[in-house]
Scaffold this motif. Structure first.
Motif, PDB file in Angstrom:
ATOM      1  N   ASP A  98      -5.659   2.528  -1.201  1.00 36.56           N
ATOM      2  CA  ASP A  98      -6.086   2.245  -2.489  1.00 36.56           C
ATOM      3  C   ASP A  98      -6.280   0.733  -3.161  1.00 36.56           C
ATOM      4  O   ASP A  98      -6.002   0.665  -4.413  1.00 36.56           O
ATOM      5  N   SER A 108       0.998  -0.966   0.088  1.00 40.05           N
ATOM      6  CA  SER A 108      -0.293  -0.010   0.040  1.00 40.05           C
ATOM      7  C   SER A 108       0.751   1.090   0.204  1.00 40.05           C
ATOM      8  O   SER A 108       2.278   1.034   0.370  1.00 40.05           O
ATOM      9  N   THR A 109       0.228   2.665  -0.252  1.00 35.45           N
ATOM     10  CA  THR A 109       1.136   3.924  -0.329  1.00 35.45           C
ATOM     11  C   THR A 109       1.134   3.754   1.552  1.00 35.45           C
ATOM     12  O   THR A 109       2.677   4.548   1.400  1.00 35.45           O
TER      13      THR A 109
END
Length: 389
Positions: free
Chosen positions: A323, A176-177
């Motif tokens: 995301d 994930s970011t």
């Protein structure tokens, strides 16, 4: 000329067996690689300590599995000792676990006389650390996946210490970011080494079935409104918060798939407990909405799987979900606020139009999270990093 990747050694703290379906998400990725023609060798050490203290299932020393396309994955499980994570006079015992895990992996790597093109560790502790050190010693490109739900355990061990152990890593697969941000903020690795690849699903297993057919299969009423939850029954996942949200809501049934200390207690529970992995998409298809008020995640597989089965999602408003969730297919809530969870459930129960639109949006959005495509993208990323080496 770029050398084609032929063999990957995967290091993982666990790997699913028929009697213990843990880390199915690792197996899905490895199986996808195998079906792309990669020779996959898995080293998944077995903790003797957990085997004794938690009476966990004993993994075979060596075994293999065959993918749906007929490709073979070999798995090896040497023993090691784990020492929990406790601070003793300023020293965290997790460092002893890391040392024992690495020794076990190194010994097995040498015994098998492996010469892979890449070493890939799933999760930093302890697989990613082992991958980095083996890669450095044998001059083999190394990578790890960062999918941990929280960086807290890294801080207990020592961020600088971990950063030093990972200094020679070639690349990082972040789920994930938010996880990428956590790594960079703590200076564990540099930003140019990290790329985001959200978790994905096996679309041959997770897809929408006919709802009424699934309800007949499990003996559920065709007219009930059913809420589904999938995850460990623990505070972080929120099983009791969902249970409290459902208390007093008439005409609502629920399915809780998982296990743990926080068993749900609300009325109208149709199922509570574990089910075989292949049964999960069938039970999800029998439900109307998916609810998971999780407090922290890397990237939640259960959410992506529920989307693929056509369910509207009620989940956390925290950034780790950014995301995978959109406004079209989800209602984001404060995961600690039971009233918000309850109101979101009531809204989707009472408004069929919104529910149907979200269901369609989930199916459309889930197309972006197929494991076959994720496997290809990760291979391309690793290939690119090797070329720059």
């Amino acid at each position: 000329m770029t050398k084609k990747l032929e063999q990957i050694c995967i290091i993982s703290g666990s790997y699913p067996t028929p009697t213990s379906p843990k880390y199915t998400f690792v197996d899905q990725l490895v199986s996808a690689w195998a079906d792309l023609g990669i020779d996959c060798i898995v080293i998944s050490p077995n903790s003797i300590t957990k085997q004794i203290t938690k009476r966990s299932n004993v993994k075979p020393r060596e075994w293999s599995k065959t993918t749906l396309k007929g490709n073979t994955i070999k798995i090896y499980s040497p023993n090691y000792l784990s020492y929990s994570s406790r601070n003793l006079l300023g020293y965290n015992t997790a460092n002893l676990t890391i040392k024992s895990f690495k020794q076990s992996v190194f010994k097995e790597f040498r015994r098998l006389n492996l010469k892979p093109d890449i070493i890939y560790g799933h999760f930093i502790v302890s697989s990613g650390i082992a991958a980095a050190e083996i890669g450095s010693i044998y001059n083999i490109p190394s990578f790890f996946a960062y999918g941990e739900s929280s960086p807290e355990h890294l801080e207990k061990i020592g961020v600088q210490r971990i950063s030093n152990m990972l200094k020679n890593i070639n690349g990082v697969v972040s789920v994930s970011t938010e996880n990428k941000k956590r790594l960079i903020e703590r200076k564990i690795v540099s930003s140019e080494k990290v790329k985001v690849f959200p978790n994905a699903i096996d679309s041959k297993l997770f897809y929408k079935r006919d709802k009424q057919e699934m309800r007949r299969k499990f003996g559920y009423s065709e007219s009930d409104f059913i809420v589904a939850f999938v995850g460990h029954f623990i505070n972080r996942k929120g099983s009791l918060r969902v249970s409290r949200a459902l208390d007093g809501l008439n005409g609502i049934k629920s399915i809780f798939i998982g296990n743990g200390p926080d068993f749900p207690t609300c009325e109208g529970i149709l199922h509570s407990g574990r089910v075989p992995h292949e049964k999960i998409p069938e039970m999800l298809s029998a439900a109307d909405v998916f609810v998971l008020p999780t407090l922290n995640e890397g990237c939640c597989n259960a959410i992506v799987e529920a989307m693929a089965c056509g369910l509207p999602i009620i989940s956390s408003d925290k950034p780790f979900n950014d995301d995978v969730l959109t406004a079209d297919n989800s209602i984001r809530v404060d995961p600690m606020n039971v009233e918000q969870i309850r109101n979101a459930i009531k809204l989707l129960k009472n408004d069929t139009s919104i529910r149907m639109k979200m269901s369609e949006a989930s199916i459309i959005h889930a197309v972006n999270f197929k494991i076959e495509e994720r496997a290809k993208r990760i291979l391309n990323f690793m290939q690119e990093k090797i070329q720059k080496k």
